[in-house]
Motif scaffolding. Sequence first.
Motif, PDB file in Angstrom:
ATOM      1  N   ALA A  50       0.836  -1.203   0.000  1.00  0.00           N
ATOM      2  CA  ALA A  50       0.000   0.000   0.000  1.00  0.00           C
ATOM      3  C   ALA A  50       0.867   1.248   0.000  1.00  0.00           C
ATOM      4  N   VAL A  51       0.370   2.255  -0.708  1.00  0.00           N
ATOM      5  CA  VAL A  51       0.941   3.605  -0.664  1.00  0.00           C
ATOM      6  C   VAL A  51      -0.173   4.533  -0.203  1.00  0.00           C
ATOM      7  N   VAL A  52       0.126   5.400   0.770  1.00  0.00           N
ATOM      8  CA  VAL A  52      -0.860   6.352   1.278  1.00  0.00           C
ATOM      9  C   VAL A  52      -0.343   7.755   1.008  1.00  0.00           C
ATOM     10  N   PHE A  53      -1.252   8.646   0.567  1.00  0.00           N
ATOM     11  CA  PHE A  53      -0.862  10.038   0.334  1.00  0.00           C
ATOM     12  C   PHE A  53      -1.794  10.956   1.108  1.00  0.00           C
ATOM     13  N   ASP A  54      -1.513  12.239   1.073  1.00  0.00           N
ATOM     14  CA  ASP A  54      -2.225  13.181   1.942  1.00  0.00           C
ATOM     15  C   ASP A  54      -3.618  13.572   1.450  1.00  0.00           C
ATOM     16  N   GLY A  55      -4.059  13.006   0.347  1.00  0.00           N
ATOM     17  CA  GLY A  55      -5.410  13.274  -0.142  1.00  0.00           C
ATOM     18  C   GLY A  55      -5.491  14.295  -1.252  1.00  0.00           C
TER      19      GLY A  55
END
Length: 438
Positions: A78-83
């Motif tokens: 998974a990669v998560v970003f700030d939106g």
Amino acid sequence: MGSVLAMSGAPSRVFIARLAGVAVFDPAGDQVGRVRDVVVALRLAPRPPRVLGLVVEVSSRRTVFLPITRVTLIEADAVVFDGRLNVRRFSKRESETLVIAEMLDRTVRFRDDGEAVSVVDVAMEPTRTRDWLISKVAVRRRSGRGLRKRGETIIVDWDAVEGFSVVEHGQAATALIAAFEGMKAADLANIVHELPEKRRAEVALALDDERLADILEELPEDDQVEILGKLGVHRAARVVEAMGPDDAADLLGGLPTEQREQLLTLMEPQGAAPVRRLLTYAENSAGGLMTTDPVIVAPDATVAEALALIRRPDLNPALAAQVYVCRPPTATPTGRYLGTVHFQKLLREPPPTLVAGILDTELEPLRPTMTLEEVAMFLATYNLVAGAVVDENGHLLGAVTIDDVLDHLLPLDWRESLMDAGAEESADPEEEALRGKM
């Protein structure tokens, strides 16, 4: 090599080929797309390349740029970003390099002894200033030297090798293809479409005939013709033969007569015959739209046998929706067409039941000369996803599926429009600042 990285934590190494296909999530945990590549800016040696961001495929096959400064977490799955995500279509700039598409499989050399090696992966790491740099290169040795073996993979510092800025002709594509192994043909076609022409040809040469045929079926016509022209006539004939007859006919129908006939002559006679038949029909007729390989059984086949045929994983879902019952021969053009059995009917009947006893004979079949509009109205009227095409003598010629109807009802350039969607969206100031910084 799989790493877990919290951006606020200690520096951690991420091998980029392993990011291919990893899901991308916003802060709420909703998936917005998947990683397709990583964008870097090469700099003068020995300075390592700076990582600019990720290429993310979002809905409708659109690829967008996600600045690395907006990534908050990278894990193995998974990669998560700030939106914050600009949906403008990604377009690679002259000064930028795609790691997976362009750096994998390159031939580089050790600076100390000049030994040629192949790149199999590249690693990036964050710095104290929160910049990301390419730090390591995984390479495969081509020949044994000293105690090291031919084919051995080793990890070295970025500045231990050279040659990334040199244009390489005939670059391999093994690692690139491996990075996207298991991807659906339509998704891989989108990646191939985005590659530079040189790299697109190298990938096509490295793919096996069946996989390349599946990808060609999903590409715009211009890409199909370009790739076919890079293969050589004998390989091109094998790839066209591996395509579905209807897709092969569509492709060959757009080629000059001499080239089309050359490819058909080189194909195996049993593979060329249905394509030749399809080419005799007008493009926007039922005959021109149909596939010659629907699911066909003889009247003495059982429900169990019919269900086994539609369970084939490589079968188009629309073709799997119904089975056509014909007297032998059961290859198109068949013996007399008797009727259709819908898959829901098959599911309701005991496995030993003969298909001849559960036929739908009330529905009139399509005729090969019916127009595209007539075929579309027929499928819409009876809520069908496919329909039998039968000649005046009662022989089944093939079947038209809803996906082929939609393909021809949409604008001619719908594949290009889908792949290039979003080009007019406004620029992102933060993205512009990052990508302008070298």
